[in-house]
Design an enzyme around this catalytic site. Structure first.
Site, PDB file in Angstrom:
ATOM      1  N   SER A 148      44.134 -23.042  21.437  1.00 53.51           N
ATOM      2  CA  SER A 148      44.902 -22.085  20.631  1.00 53.51           C
ATOM      3  C   SER A 148      43.986 -20.907  20.336  1.00 53.51           C
ATOM      4  O   SER A 148      42.756 -21.043  20.372  1.00 53.51           O
ATOM      5  CB  SER A 148      45.317 -22.750  19.315  1.00 53.51           C
ATOM      6  OG  SER A 148      45.739 -21.777  18.372  1.00 53.51           O
ATOM      7  N   TYR A 161      44.006 -27.751  11.800  1.00 55.51           N
ATOM      8  CA  TYR A 161      44.490 -27.380  13.143  1.00 55.51           C
ATOM      9  C   TYR A 161      43.434 -26.534  13.864  1.00 55.51           C
ATOM     10  O   TYR A 161      43.092 -26.787  15.026  1.00 55.51           O
ATOM     11  CB  TYR A 161      45.796 -26.606  12.999  1.00 55.51           C
ATOM     12  CG  TYR A 161      46.412 -26.157  14.309  1.00 55.51           C
ATOM     13  CD1 TYR A 161      47.171 -27.029  15.079  1.00 55.51           C
ATOM     14  CD2 TYR A 161      46.246 -24.850  14.763  1.00 55.51           C
ATOM     15  CE1 TYR A 161      47.743 -26.610  16.281  1.00 55.51           C
ATOM     16  CE2 TYR A 161      46.810 -24.422  15.957  1.00 55.51           C
ATOM     17  CZ  TYR A 161      47.558 -25.309  16.705  1.00 55.51           C
ATOM     18  OH  TYR A 161      48.122 -24.893  17.896  1.00 55.51           O
TER      19      TYR A 161
HETATM   20  N1  LIG Z   1      53.649 -22.373  20.233  1.00 51.24           N
HETATM   21  C1  LIG Z   1      52.552 -21.718  19.922  1.00 51.24           C
HETATM   22  O1  LIG Z   1      52.583 -20.623  19.370  1.00 51.24           O
HETATM   23  C2  LIG Z   1      51.224 -22.318  20.255  1.00 51.24           C
HETATM   24  C3  LIG Z   1      50.095 -21.500  20.146  1.00 51.24           C
HETATM   25  C4  LIG Z   1      48.861 -22.013  20.441  1.00 51.24           C
HETATM   26  C5  LIG Z   1      48.746 -23.323  20.874  1.00 51.24           C
HETATM   27  N2  LIG Z   1      49.846 -24.107  20.977  1.00 51.24           N
HETATM   28  C6  LIG Z   1      49.656 -25.482  21.419  1.00 51.24           C
HETATM   29  O2  LIG Z   1      50.515 -25.741  22.505  1.00 51.24           O
HETATM   30  C7  LIG Z   1      50.833 -27.115  22.544  1.00 51.24           C
HETATM   31  C8  LIG Z   1      52.345 -27.286  22.626  1.00 51.24           C
HETATM   32  O3  LIG Z   1      52.920 -26.786  21.437  1.00 51.24           O
HETATM   33  P1  LIG Z   1      54.408 -26.271  21.337  1.00 51.24           P
HETATM   34  O4  LIG Z   1      54.362 -24.947  20.731  1.00 51.24           O
HETATM   35  O5  LIG Z   1      55.102 -26.473  22.628  1.00 51.24           O
HETATM   36  O6  LIG Z   1      54.954 -27.276  20.225  1.00 51.24           O
HETATM   37  P2  LIG Z   1      56.226 -28.202  20.160  1.00 51.24           P
HETATM   38  O7  LIG Z   1      57.417 -27.516  20.713  1.00 51.24           O
HETATM   39  O8  LIG Z   1      56.251 -28.708  18.767  1.00 51.24           O
HETATM   40  O9  LIG Z   1      55.853 -29.388  21.159  1.00 51.24           O
HETATM   41  C9  LIG Z   1      54.829 -30.286  20.875  1.00 51.24           C
HETATM   42  C10 LIG Z   1      54.859 -31.371  21.933  1.00 51.24           C
HETATM   43  O10 LIG Z   1      53.800 -32.287  21.652  1.00 51.24           O
HETATM   44  C11 LIG Z   1      54.333 -33.582  21.671  1.00 51.24           C
HETATM   45  N3  LIG Z   1      53.593 -34.453  20.777  1.00 51.24           N
HETATM   46  C12 LIG Z   1      53.336 -34.291  19.450  1.00 51.24           C
HETATM   47  N4  LIG Z   1      52.663 -35.356  18.999  1.00 51.24           N
HETATM   48  C13 LIG Z   1      52.497 -36.191  20.059  1.00 51.24           C
HETATM   49  C14 LIG Z   1      51.886 -37.454  20.215  1.00 51.24           C
HETATM   50  N5  LIG Z   1      51.303 -38.104  19.214  1.00 51.24           N
HETATM   51  N6  LIG Z   1      51.885 -38.026  21.460  1.00 51.24           N
HETATM   52  C15 LIG Z   1      52.484 -37.406  22.488  1.00 51.24           C
HETATM   53  N7  LIG Z   1      53.082 -36.215  22.396  1.00 51.24           N
HETATM   54  C16 LIG Z   1      53.084 -35.624  21.189  1.00 51.24           C
HETATM   55  C17 LIG Z   1      55.787 -33.450  21.236  1.00 51.24           C
HETATM   56  O11 LIG Z   1      56.545 -34.514  21.816  1.00 51.24           O
HETATM   57  P3  LIG Z   1      57.120 -35.780  21.034  1.00 51.24           P
HETATM   58  O12 LIG Z   1      57.410 -35.378  19.630  1.00 51.24           O
HETATM   59  O13 LIG Z   1      58.309 -36.151  21.851  1.00 51.24           O
HETATM   60  O14 LIG Z   1      56.028 -36.825  21.155  1.00 51.24           O
HETATM   61  C18 LIG Z   1      56.161 -32.152  21.929  1.00 51.24           C
HETATM   62  O15 LIG Z   1      56.543 -32.388  23.260  1.00 51.24           O
HETATM   63  C19 LIG Z   1      50.215 -27.742  21.289  1.00 51.24           C
HETATM   64  O16 LIG Z   1      48.973 -28.327  21.623  1.00 51.24           O
HETATM   65  C20 LIG Z   1      50.001 -26.544  20.387  1.00 51.24           C
HETATM   66  O17 LIG Z   1      48.971 -26.744  19.457  1.00 51.24           O
HETATM   67  C21 LIG Z   1      51.092 -23.637  20.677  1.00 51.24           C
END
Ligand SMILES: NC(=O)c1ccc[n+]([C@@H]2O[C@H](COP(=O)([O-])OP(=O)(O)OC[C@H]3O[C@@H](n4cnc5c(N)ncnc54)[C@H](OP(=O)(O)O)[C@@H]3O)[C@@H](O)[C@H]2O)c1
Length: 258
Positions: A148, A161
């Site tokens: 991130s 985080y």
């Molecule tokens: N969106 C942003 O702005 C942003 C920015 C920087 C970094 N990121 C990073 O990008 C990644 C994806 O985030 P996103 O924005 O797509 O969020 P999201 O839509 O909330 O998706 C998170 C994903 O992680 C899975 N997950 C959560 N806990 C888990 C666990 N214990 N075991 C397996 N899977 C798990 C969830 O699936 P289940 O609930 O089905 O397990 C879901 O598929 C994350 O690492 C986040 O920190 C996002």
């Protein structure tokens, strides 16, 4: 070589954690659209099945596997399940992650622990399992950790985080150093804000408006804007890159903490 060939991942086996939503959903679609056979891992298997259908309808191949990355005992079985269908994994996207937004004075031990278990320990155990299997099969591979912008900067209410993501960046470099001799490349993507479930409430409630005004490009990203970097890191286009963290943030990191 044409760009399409350079970025091609045809016939490779990929595993994407956190594929049931947001960025992971898009990463899995993108890899499948460029020829990879994709293992879809998360806890919400019903959502993974919906994605599998979508990928197959578009002509791709996928299999869904139930995985809680915070439970290390589940990790080997998830690789076994993907291998059974498509052979050894040579592309791992360590994307599963979560955030608890709370001021440091209010954060509980459980809040802290949970973010470390999922965002850091989950990445570590999954990467180690992938690398052991890549070494055993002597196939090398590419591990892509989703960090991130908060791996490089901090924001109020997101201390745990930010610490977990900074550790992912450091882990990326440490593993890249140790595993280069096995033909395994380890890189990270550090996205700024992309609209997904993790932040939808923040941006849709208007609370994110001031944040958007502070981003030089005056907007947040759409998931497809990470496609090119994902394919770069997954494919031989980045054959001499390892230990890198690529920021995709509309310039936000240039202003934070300035
Ligand atoms: N969106 C942003 O702005 C942003 C920015 C920087 C970094 N990121 C990073 O990008 C990644 C994806 O985030 P996103 O924005 O797509 O969020 P999201 O839509 O909330 O998706 C998170 C994903 O992680 C899975 N997950 C959560 N806990 C888990 C666990 N214990 N075991 C397996 N899977 C798990 C969830 O699936 P289940 O609930 O089905 O397990 C879901 O598929 C994350 O690492 C986040 O920190 C996002």
């Amino acid at each position: 070589m044409k760009a399409a060939d350079l970025f091609d991942v045809t016939g490779k086996t990929a595993l994407v954690t956190g594929a049931s939503s947001g960025l992971g959903w898009r990463f899995a679609q993108t890899l499948a659209a460029h020829g990879a056979n994709v293992g879809l891992a998360a806890r919400s298997v019903d959502r993974l099945e919906a994605l599998k259908k979508e990928i197959e309808a578009a002509g791709g191949k996928a299999v869904s596997v139930s995985l809680d990355v915070a439970d290390e005992s589940q990790i080997p079985a998830s690789f076994d399940a993907v291998e059974k269908h498509f052979g050894p994994v040579s592309i791992l996207v360590n994307n599963a992650g979560m955030a608890v937004s709370k001021k440091a004075l209010e954060m509980t031990r459980e809040d802290w622990r949970r973010q470390m278990d999922v965002n850091l320990d989950g990445v570590w155990y999954t990467a180690q399992e992938a690398a052991k299997r890549m070494v055993d099969a002597d196939i090398g591979g590419s591990i892509i950790n989703i960090a991130s912008l908060l791996a490089l900067r901090v924001a109020s209410g997101l201390s745990a985080y930010a610490v977990s993501k900074a550790a992912v960046k450091q882990l990326t470099e440490a593993l890249a150093l140790e595993w280069a001799r096995h033909g395994i490349r380890v890189n990270a993507i550090a996205p700024g804000y992309v609209l997904t479930e993790i932040n939808r409430h923040f941006f849709e409630s208007g609370a994110g408006d001031a944040m958007i005004r502070s981003i030089p490009q005056r907007r947040i990203a759409e998931p497809h804007e990470l496609d090119g970097t994902l394919l770069l890191l997954a494919s031989q286009a980045s054959g001499f890159m390892t230990g890198s963290t690529i920021t995709i943030d509309g310039g936000q990191g240039l202003t934070l903490g300035a």
